[in-house]
Design an enzyme around this catalytic site. Structure first.
Site, PDB file in Angstrom:
ATOM      1  N   HIS A  62      -2.793   9.007   0.112  1.00 45.98           N
ATOM      2  CA  HIS A  62      -1.731   8.645   0.365  1.00 45.98           C
ATOM      3  C   HIS A  62      -0.813   9.833  -0.985  1.00 45.98           C
ATOM      4  O   HIS A  62       0.058   9.413  -1.150  1.00 45.98           O
ATOM      5  CB  HIS A  62      -0.740   7.498  -0.061  1.00 45.98           C
ATOM      6  CG  HIS A  62      -0.989   6.637  -2.306  1.00 45.98           C
ATOM      7  ND1 HIS A  62      -2.697   6.316  -2.561  1.00 45.98           N
ATOM      8  CD2 HIS A  62      -0.577   7.362  -2.816  1.00 45.98           C
ATOM      9  CE1 HIS A  62      -2.241   6.140  -3.544  1.00 45.98           C
ATOM     10  NE2 HIS A  62      -0.877   7.206  -4.298  1.00 45.98           N
ATOM     11  N   ASP A  75      -7.431   4.761   2.229  1.00 48.55           N
ATOM     12  CA  ASP A  75      -6.551   5.018   1.134  1.00 48.55           C
ATOM     13  C   ASP A  75      -7.676   6.474   0.545  1.00 48.55           C
ATOM     14  O   ASP A  75      -7.617   6.454  -0.731  1.00 48.55           O
ATOM     15  CB  ASP A  75      -6.104   4.630   0.404  1.00 48.55           C
ATOM     16  CG  ASP A  75      -4.607   5.119  -0.300  1.00 48.55           C
ATOM     17  OD1 ASP A  75      -5.000   6.331   0.061  1.00 48.55           O
ATOM     18  OD2 ASP A  75      -4.380   4.827  -1.501  1.00 48.55           O
ATOM     19  N   GLN A 123       1.437   4.211 -12.078  1.00 49.39           N
ATOM     20  CA  GLN A 123       1.532   5.322 -11.206  1.00 49.39           C
ATOM     21  C   GLN A 123       1.579   6.764 -12.050  1.00 49.39           C
ATOM     22  O   GLN A 123       1.488   6.868 -13.349  1.00 49.39           O
ATOM     23  CB  GLN A 123       3.307   5.394 -11.752  1.00 49.39           C
ATOM     24  CG  GLN A 123       3.828   4.381 -10.539  1.00 49.39           C
ATOM     25  CD  GLN A 123       4.142   2.907 -11.261  1.00 49.39           C
ATOM     26  OE1 GLN A 123       4.084   3.259 -12.726  1.00 49.39           O
ATOM     27  NE2 GLN A 123       4.023   2.136 -10.853  1.00 49.39           N
ATOM     28  N   GLY A 124       1.136   7.737 -10.916  1.00 50.38           N
ATOM     29  CA  GLY A 124       0.388   8.726 -11.765  1.00 50.38           C
ATOM     30  C   GLY A 124      -1.480   9.195 -11.547  1.00 50.38           C
ATOM     31  O   GLY A 124      -1.481  10.468 -11.423  1.00 50.38           O
ATOM     32  N   ASP A 125      -2.020   7.951 -11.843  1.00 51.50           N
ATOM     33  CA  ASP A 125      -3.525   7.511 -11.489  1.00 51.50           C
ATOM     34  C   ASP A 125      -3.848   7.926 -10.557  1.00 51.50           C
ATOM     35  O   ASP A 125      -4.679   7.733 -10.428  1.00 51.50           O
ATOM     36  CB  ASP A 125      -3.845   6.456 -12.466  1.00 51.50           C
ATOM     37  CG  ASP A 125      -3.411   6.345 -14.141  1.00 51.50           C
ATOM     38  OD1 ASP A 125      -3.799   7.396 -14.990  1.00 51.50           O
ATOM     39  OD2 ASP A 125      -3.122   5.159 -14.165  1.00 51.50           O
ATOM     40  N   SER A 126      -2.479   7.405  -9.713  1.00 57.56           N
ATOM     41  CA  SER A 126      -3.538   7.619  -8.390  1.00 57.56           C
ATOM     42  C   SER A 126      -4.319   8.965  -8.062  1.00 57.56           C
ATOM     43  O   SER A 126      -4.542  10.017  -8.214  1.00 57.56           O
ATOM     44  CB  SER A 126      -1.473   7.806  -6.936  1.00 57.56           C
ATOM     45  OG  SER A 126      -1.539   6.398  -7.267  1.00 57.56           O
TER      46      SER A 126
END
Length: 224
Positions: free
Chosen positions: A27, A77, A168-171
């Site tokens: 993603h 993913d 969020q942002g660690d993805s």
């Protein structure tokens, strides 16, 4: 540990797995043009330019798993970014080790790292942070609020009461297990309901379900 820029803005993490490829989440690259993507190496504090060893690489190719996004879920993913040129695996720059096939890692302590938000809907962090979270069995993870949304290609890590999590942002960044100085990447930060919410652990792509896919797509690289 690396981070990804899109139009020179930080948005996701990634992991160097050999001299030519970075692994991240599907993603993180879905619908993005490789010309606007770049990868930053050896950074710690994104707010300072005095970290002299930091360098950036452009992307030559984006290899997103072809089964990602089917049915609108986060199954499969995972993605590989082929760098425009190889990186020298010298000094402190080393690739992370890939995990053995078939191992569940249930009960291990996972270490998630990244520059993501420190609370749900919060600001992303300038400094690289890490959090230790226990890895659950998929049977136990399906007893959480996620139920049957957890596929065999996913791995859950976190506490029943929440407390600690990726955000969020660690993805796209790694979930490691560490043995001495030896880091093995068992998960890629993928999704979750909120951050550190009770009964909703972090969900990661289970890397050892993709070893043949990774090896088949990185034949031109050196893992030494």
């Amino acid at each position: 540990m690396v981070y990804l820029l899109y139009n020179n803005r930080f948005y996701c993490g990634g992991s160097l797995i050999n001299n030519l490829y970075v692994m991240t989440a599907g993603h993180c690259v879905n619908g993005f043009s490789k010309e606007r993507l770049s990868v930053v190496f050896l950074d710690h504090d994104r707010s300072t330019t005095s970290e002299t060893r930091t360098f950036t690489k452009r992307i030559g190719a984006v290899l997103r798993h072809n089964l990602y996004g089917i049915g609108g879920s986060y199954n499969n993913d995972i993605a590989l970014l082929r760098l425009e040129s190889e990186v020298p695996l010298t000094g402190i720059l080393k690739p992370v080790c890939l995990p053995p096939i078939g191992k569940s890692f249930t009960g291990y302590t996972g270490i998630a790292t990244g520059w993501g938000a420190t609370q749900s809907h919060g600001q992303v962090s300038n400094k690289l942070r890490e959090v230790r979270v226990p890895i659950l069995s998929n049977v136990d993870c399906r007893k959480t609020g996620y139920r049957d949304r957890i596929t065999d290609n996913m791995l859950c890590a976190g506490y029943a009461q929440g407390t600690k999590d990726s955000c969020q942002g660690d993805s796209g960044g790694p979930l490691h297990i560490v043995n001495g100085t030896y880091h093995t990447i068992v998960g890629v930060t993928s999704w979750g309901e909120g951050c550190a919410e009770p009964n909703y652990p972090g969900v990661y792509t289970r890397v050892n379900r993709y070893i043949s896919w990774i090896n088949g797509n990185t034949r031109d690289a050196c893992y030494c």
